[in-house]
Design an enzyme around this catalytic site. Structure first.
Site, PDB file in Angstrom:
ATOM      1  N   ASN A 128       0.851  -1.199   0.000  1.00  0.00           N
ATOM      2  CA  ASN A 128       0.000   0.000   0.000  1.00  0.00           C
ATOM      3  C   ASN A 128       0.893   1.258   0.000  1.00  0.00           C
ATOM      4  O   ASN A 128       2.122   1.136   0.073  1.00  0.00           O
ATOM      5  CB  ASN A 128      -0.916  -0.056   1.230  1.00  0.00           C
ATOM      6  CG  ASN A 128      -0.129   0.124   2.510  1.00  0.00           C
ATOM      7  OD1 ASN A 128       1.054  -0.205   2.584  1.00  0.00           O
ATOM      8  ND2 ASN A 128      -0.770   0.650   3.529  1.00  0.00           N
ATOM      9  N   CYS A 144       1.948   3.559   2.102  1.00  0.00           N
ATOM     10  CA  CYS A 144       2.989   3.855   3.108  1.00  0.00           C
ATOM     11  C   CYS A 144       3.887   2.661   3.402  1.00  0.00           C
ATOM     12  O   CYS A 144       4.774   2.734   4.263  1.00  0.00           O
ATOM     13  CB  CYS A 144       2.331   4.407   4.364  1.00  0.00           C
ATOM     14  SG  CYS A 144       1.344   5.882   4.010  1.00  0.00           S
ATOM     15  N   GLU A 149       3.402  -0.448   4.687  1.00  0.00           N
ATOM     16  CA  GLU A 149       3.251  -1.398   5.789  1.00  0.00           C
ATOM     17  C   GLU A 149       2.386  -2.606   5.436  1.00  0.00           C
ATOM     18  O   GLU A 149       2.311  -3.551   6.209  1.00  0.00           O
ATOM     19  CB  GLU A 149       2.678  -0.684   7.024  1.00  0.00           C
ATOM     20  CG  GLU A 149       1.206  -0.287   6.943  1.00  0.00           C
ATOM     21  CD  GLU A 149       0.981   1.040   6.230  1.00  0.00           C
ATOM     22  OE1 GLU A 149       1.916   1.502   5.550  1.00  0.00           O
ATOM     23  OE2 GLU A 149      -0.127   1.593   6.322  1.00  0.00           O
TER      24      GLU A 149
HETATM   25  O1  CDP Z   1      -4.198   7.583  10.451  1.00  0.00           O
HETATM   26  P1  CDP Z   1      -4.910   7.140   9.216  1.00  0.00           P
HETATM   27  O2  CDP Z   1      -5.880   6.028   9.439  1.00  0.00           O
HETATM   28  O3  CDP Z   1      -5.572   8.283   8.505  1.00  0.00           O
HETATM   29  O4  CDP Z   1      -3.839   6.603   8.145  1.00  0.00           O
HETATM   30  P2  CDP Z   1      -2.306   6.137   8.282  1.00  0.00           P
HETATM   31  O5  CDP Z   1      -2.163   5.100   9.344  1.00  0.00           O
HETATM   32  O6  CDP Z   1      -1.424   7.332   8.357  1.00  0.00           O
HETATM   33  O7  CDP Z   1      -2.074   5.439   6.878  1.00  0.00           O
HETATM   34  C1  CDP Z   1      -2.495   4.107   6.668  1.00  0.00           C
HETATM   35  C2  CDP Z   1      -2.736   3.855   5.232  1.00  0.00           C
HETATM   36  O8  CDP Z   1      -3.853   4.633   4.787  1.00  0.00           O
HETATM   37  C3  CDP Z   1      -1.622   4.266   4.290  1.00  0.00           C
HETATM   38  O9  CDP Z   1      -0.584   3.367   4.195  1.00  0.00           O
HETATM   39  C4  CDP Z   1      -2.402   4.351   3.006  1.00  0.00           C
HETATM   40  O10 CDP Z   1      -2.652   3.058   2.495  1.00  0.00           O
HETATM   41  C5  CDP Z   1      -3.693   4.986   3.449  1.00  0.00           C
HETATM   42  N1  CDP Z   1      -3.660   6.461   3.295  1.00  0.00           N
HETATM   43  C6  CDP Z   1      -4.076   7.027   2.111  1.00  0.00           C
HETATM   44  O11 CDP Z   1      -4.473   6.307   1.217  1.00  0.00           O
HETATM   45  N2  CDP Z   1      -4.064   8.394   1.931  1.00  0.00           N
HETATM   46  C7  CDP Z   1      -3.607   9.200   2.891  1.00  0.00           C
HETATM   47  N3  CDP Z   1      -3.591  10.526   2.674  1.00  0.00           N
HETATM   48  C8  CDP Z   1      -3.164   8.650   4.115  1.00  0.00           C
HETATM   49  C9  CDP Z   1      -3.209   7.266   4.290  1.00  0.00           C
END
Ligand code: CDP
Length: 591
Positions: A282, A284, A286
């Site tokens: 994905n 980021c 992970e």
């Molecule tokens: O904290 P939150 O649930 O918003 O997201 P995160 O843990 O920072 O990011 C988790 C995953 O959400 C990332 O690896 C992406 O797959 C997705 N993501 C995204 O698609 N677009 C963003 N602006 C941020 C996160």
């Protein structure tokens, strides 16, 4: 029937000021003219009752809808567990797409490439992020059969994906995030490594190079290695492995891009190899996924399980962490995330099928650095590494136990019989993977804790949340400790806000300076060691940035990359302070 009316005695939500801003701006449902339709209590109840509703279709479940909804509500509003952002935004709404992570295949034809562009747009619109491997595209200037012309190559198509993303807001709130991956043996690899040289190029992408075991061995033995055209399987030249590795290291030093992932290692842990190879993660990094797979994540806030009063014990975590409560939250969290799979509506039928076959979930942690502050353990200490391993082993073991329990109630994931679990006689599980450590960029703001397993960026800092908005905050555990030590003063807080760290402030107690370290105070190897400690017990991967000071050398980065390989990490991201013009997090200096 899915959304129960909120019970009259449902408690209100205590929001920290940052959470109030972020929720109002991006999470609450809005009406046609942008008016706010819900508050925090409505939102969390909407999510809790929609996710608990899935329970009712399983006959073996012993939960009543409202009882489970209340449990989920308490879990979230007590800031002990939060699901990923799309679940908070979309559960119980018409959109109903609840996953943060997707991977789409990019095939070597114009039709397949533009299908992927279209599907990515649909996913971004629904709030998800997408990862792609471009490794199957024929290299630039190879022949195109149907026209006698020449191919544009992966980098040029990458630009189309980037531009398309620019125009679509994720879930109507944020611009889409992407991961682009190219294998190290693709003939266009040198262009790919240099793709982000120009400022602002591919700004909607994180780029990572997929390093193979064969390549790493060629680096070790100072050999050359073949470049293979994916469409023909023919060798298209050879490169010296060490020269390519050096370029990777230098680019990471200059700009932090591209990152690296160890693709063979990722596939060694692929629980369902009969469904094909994992080519990408994905955005980021992970969450490795198969093409057309999606995954929903959730994070437990570790700092919420601190029990005060044991900071000076020889092993402060034994009694200073409420392990029993943590276990309960992990079990409920796994149930929550498994229900999310059923509740989610995906933009493509093929995604729905894949997701339902493997039922991957990613339970992780946040608030780790805060917990270490609370326990008075320095992040860069053997004690912290040891507790990190113990902590994640606990999350993995209890998470798997919960998944086993769900398999008893609901059956194992349908692809279980052909999975590596069945082969190794471990199981049956309800979920092909259970654990992932996400960055928790917004979730940690909502919960008011440190993000993922990252050390604090600064003890006091300004956060750019979105559209230039700036939030200033002092870490509450640092503030409390300063008060307890009798050294709290407005002047101290001001100095800390401008410096970020208390490093070198000799008038502060030694023990305090040792414990309250920030990302920049920590030797880079400790970042990596912590990532490796958590990775050991994580089914998927760990989101972690190895932060380096501005004066870090190319040699430092080479060492980090090599250590990541040797310590069993699945990838590594480095960031040298000040090497990019825009930073998401900033210390007070120079603002
Ligand atoms: O904290 P939150 O649930 O918003 O997201 P995160 O843990 O920072 O990011 C988790 C995953 O959400 C990332 O690896 C992406 O797959 C997705 N993501 C995204 O698609 N677009 C963003 N602006 C941020 C996160």
């Amino acid at each position: 029937e899915r959304l129960l009316p909120a019970p009259a005695d449902l408690p209100d939500v205590a929001l920290n000021p940052n959470a109030a801003v972020v929720l109002a701006k991006r999470y609450y449902r809005k009406g046609a003219s942008g008016e706010q339709l819900e508050d925090a209590r409505d939102m969390f109840w909407r999510v809790a009752s929609a996710i608990a509703a899935e329970e009712t279709k399983y006959e073996a479940s012993t939960w009543k809808h409202e009882d489970l909804a209340r449990e989920f509500y308490d879990l979230m509003t007590g800031w002990r567990f939060l699901p990923n952002s799309p679940t908070l935004m979309n559960a119980g709404t018409d959109l109903g797409q609840l996953s943060a992570c997707f991977v789409l295949p990019v095939g070597d034809s114009i039709e397949e490439i533009f299908d992927a562009v279209k599907h990515a747009a649909m996913i971004h619109k629904s709030g998800g992020g997408t990862g792609f491997s471009f490794s199957r595209l024929r290299p630039k200037e190879s022949r195109v059969g149907s026209t006698g012309g020449v191919a544009s190559g992966p980098i040029s198509f990458l630009r189309i994906f980037n531009t398309a993303t620019e125009q679509i807001k994720q879930g109507g709130t944020r611009r889409g995030a992407n991961m682009g991956i190219l294998r190290i043996d693709h003939p266009d690899i040198m262009d790919f490594i240099r793709a982000k040289e120009r400022d602002g190029e591919f700004n909607n992408f994180n780029l990572s190079v997929a390093l193979t075991e064969a390549f790493m061995q060629a680096v070790e033995n100072d050999e050359d290695y073949p470049l293979i055209a994916p469409h023909s399987g023919l060798e298209k030249g050879r490169l010296k492995a060490r020269e390519v590795f050096e370029l990777l290291v230098r680019k990471a030093w200059e700009s932090g891009d591209p990152g690296i992932v160890f693709i063979d290692r990722i596939n060694r842990d692929n629980p369902t190899p009969d469904q094909g190879e994992i080519e990408s993660t994905n955005p980021c990094g992970e969450q490795p996924l198969l093409p057309y797979e999606a995954c929903n994540l959730g994070s437990v806030n570790l700092s919420a399980f601190f029990i005060p009063g044991h900071e000076n014990d020889p092993n402060p975590a034994d009694k200073g962490v409420d392990w029993k409560a943590l276990k309960r939250v992990i079990h409920l969290g796994v149930r929550f995330l498994d229900n999310v799979i059923d509740a989610s509506r995906f933009p493509l039928e093929r995604i729905t099928e894949r997701v339902h076959q493997n039922r991957k979930i990613g339970l992780g942690v946040m608030g780790w650095a805060d917990l270490l502050f609370q326990l008075r353990i320095a992040y860069d200490s053997p004690e912290a590494l040891h507790l990190g391993e113990r902590m994640m082993a606990f999350v993995r073991d209890e998470g798997r136990a919960a998944s086993k329990q769900l398999a008893k109630e609901r059956g194992p994931f349908p692809a279980y019989p052909a999975s590596t679990f069945a082969e190794r006689d471990l199981g049956p599980y309800r979920n092909a993977t259970v654990t992932t450590i996400a960055p928790t960029g917004t979730l940690s703001i909502l919960a008011g804790c440190s993000s993922g397993i990252e050390p604090l960026f600064a003890l006091s800092f300004a956060r750019h949340v979105m559209d230039g908005e700036r939030l200033v905050e002092v870490n509450p555990h640092f503030e409390a400790a300063a008060r307890a030590e009798g050294c709290h003063s407005p002047r101290l807080m001001e100095t800390v806000a401008s410096k970020g760290s208390i490093h070198g402030m000799d008038h502060l107690p030694e023990a305090m300076r040792r414990v309250f370290v920030t990302a920049m105070d920590i030797e880079p190897v400790w970042h990596l060691k912590m990532q490796a400690a958590f990775q050991q017990y994580t089914d998927n991967a760990v989101s972690k940035t190895v932060n380096l000071p501005n004066n870090a050398t190319i040699e430092d980065i080479r060492n980090i990359y090599w250590m990541a390989y040797e310590e069993g990490c699945k990838g590594v991201t480095v960031y040298r302070d000040g090497c990019k013009s825009v930073q998401v997090l900033c210390t007070g200096d120079g603002e």
